[in-house]
Design a protein around this motif. Structure first.
Motif, PDB file in Angstrom:
ATOM      1  N   CYS A 102       0.858  -1.184   0.000  1.00  0.00           N
ATOM      2  CA  CYS A 102       0.000   0.000   0.000  1.00  0.00           C
ATOM      3  C   CYS A 102       0.895   1.234   0.000  1.00  0.00           C
ATOM      4  O   CYS A 102       0.790   2.085  -0.859  1.00  0.00           O
ATOM      5  CB  CYS A 102      -0.890  -0.023   1.233  1.00  0.00           C
ATOM      6  SG  CYS A 102      -1.944   1.417   1.387  1.00  0.00           S
ATOM      7  N   LYS A 131       0.066   9.356   0.617  1.00  0.00           N
ATOM      8  CA  LYS A 131      -1.117   8.556   0.932  1.00  0.00           C
ATOM      9  C   LYS A 131      -2.310   9.426   1.309  1.00  0.00           C
ATOM     10  O   LYS A 131      -2.238  10.180   2.284  1.00  0.00           O
ATOM     11  CB  LYS A 131      -0.818   7.624   2.128  1.00  0.00           C
ATOM     12  CG  LYS A 131       0.313   6.633   1.907  1.00  0.00           C
ATOM     13  CD  LYS A 131       0.077   5.733   0.726  1.00  0.00           C
ATOM     14  CE  LYS A 131      -1.170   4.885   0.862  1.00  0.00           C
ATOM     15  NZ  LYS A 131      -1.423   4.139  -0.410  1.00  0.00           N
ATOM     16  N   HIS A 272      -8.571  -2.728  -2.264  1.00  0.00           N
ATOM     17  CA  HIS A 272      -9.288  -1.631  -1.632  1.00  0.00           C
ATOM     18  C   HIS A 272     -10.795  -1.858  -1.645  1.00  0.00           C
ATOM     19  O   HIS A 272     -11.518  -1.377  -0.786  1.00  0.00           O
ATOM     20  CB  HIS A 272      -8.925  -0.297  -2.286  1.00  0.00           C
ATOM     21  CG  HIS A 272      -7.516   0.100  -1.986  1.00  0.00           C
ATOM     22  ND1 HIS A 272      -6.467  -0.262  -2.801  1.00  0.00           N
ATOM     23  CD2 HIS A 272      -6.974   0.767  -0.942  1.00  0.00           C
ATOM     24  CE1 HIS A 272      -5.334   0.185  -2.265  1.00  0.00           C
ATOM     25  NE2 HIS A 272      -5.615   0.808  -1.146  1.00  0.00           N
TER      26      HIS A 272
HETATM   27 MN   LIG Z   1      -3.884   0.968   0.152  1.00  0.00          MN
END
Ligand SMILES: [Mn+2]
Length: 341
Positions: A102, A131, A272
């Motif tokens: 991620c 992020k 996700h």
């Molecule tokens: Mn992610």
């Protein structure tokens, strides 16, 4: 409802469409797209009416959309768009596997995952530097320092790199280090960022917003193409529904529709969408069966201690099994990814 006519069809064909819509009580008007005519009808999308209209002579497509699109719709006599990242091509009939953590957390961890996914047969390395998190108190990514790190590790394992940008400044940074920029679900309707990506010219992985319709997603891609950047890959990553058994609802139903109406490649993000490691392989296999051009899967060497999205990250071993299953299924399902003409 948008009825897209074939190129070079006679005005009579358009008249017949307008009459058929009028008979169903819909007000319709003729509009001009970039390379052909179309008819736009008022009111909600009606599957039965779309089928009736779709059978009329000269009709190429009937879309659940009302606004014109100049670039993203499938073009007669022209094949599907392919997007090149280094030596790898997305949308050429092969199945692209994008994998990685991620977020980039540190160089050693990234290198471990990158080597594992490359050896398992991944085509592209993913990893977040910037992020976009639901909470400002969650890990926000390493930011700029993660980009040269991603580039170095990608080159070392022989994989092109995709990573997300959150704004124009981070997109410029990403363009200098990665092969492809991701525009995330939370930014899908950020038209300034879409235009910036269009002008930057770098391949774009455009994720569907969690409340975006087919039309919203296509119009977002339209922004990038309108600026002269044709290198766009669409990504279904789950939408918000009343379902309470998973993080989002993976809308695999949009995949064959997107493939039918647009020339852009489509990939699916089961990580996700589900938010749950044990569900990811099933959804990834289903994406292949639905005709997607690829999947993007999160992998972490130690998911329990991941700084973000550990709950949905596969271990390298789980990814190896999934990648091998996908590669085995790929030839069986290849014809469903061939460009529709
Ligand atoms: Mn992610």
């Amino acid at each position: 409802m948008l009825v897209v006519m074939s190129q070079g069809c006679s005005p009579d064909c358009g008249e017949r469409v307008i009459s058929a819509l009028a008979a169903a009580g819909r007000r319709a008007e003729r509009i001009a797209l970039a390379d052909r005519a179309a008819v736009r009808a008022d009111g909600p999308f009606d599957v039965a009416l779309a089928e009736v209209v779709g059978r009329l002579p000269g009709v190429a497509l009937v879309l659940p959309a009302s606004r014109p699109m100049r670039h993203v719709l499938r073009r007669e006599g022209r094949g599907a768009t392919t997007v090149r990242l280094g030596r790898h091509t997305i949308g050429d009939g092969g199945f692209t596997i994008v994998a990685g953590p991620c977020a980039v957390e540190d160089e050693a961890g990234l290198e471990r995952v990158a080597r594992a996914v490359a050896e398992a047969g991944a085509d592209v390395l993913r990893g977040g530097a910037f992020k976009p998190r639901a909470s400002p108190y969650d890990f926000q990514g390493l930011g700029r320092p993660a980009l040269p790190l991603l580039a170095r590790v990608g080159a070392a394992v022989g994989l092109p790199v995709v990573t997300e940008a959150l704004d124009a400044a981070s997109l410029d940074e990403v363009s200098r280090h990665a092969h492809m920029v991701q525009i995330g679900a939370r930014n899908m309707d950020n038209s300034a960022l879409l235009k910036h990506a269009g002008r930057a010219g770098i391949p774009v992985l455009l994720k569907r917003g969690m409340a975006a319709t087919l039309e919203d997603l296509l119009l977002a891609a339209e922004y990038v193409l309108e600026e002269g950047n044709p290198h766009v890959v669409l990504c279904e990553r789950g939408i918000r529904t009343f379902s309470d058994h998973s993080r989002y609802t993976l809308d695999l139903g949009i995949v064959p529709v997107l493939k039918r109406v647009s020339h852009l490649p489509v990939i699916v993000d089961p990580s996700h969408a589900s938010g749950a490691r044990e569900v990811v392989p099933a959804l990834a296999r289903a994406a292949l069966a639905a005709g997607a051009d690829g999947v993007m899967v999160e992998v972490h060497p130690d998911p329990l201690h991941a700084l973000s999205d550990g709950r949905q990250s596969l271990t390298p071993e789980e990814f190896r099994v999934l990648a091998s299953d996908l590669r085995a299924l790929e030839p069986l399902l290849a014809r469903h990814r061939e460009p529709v003409t």
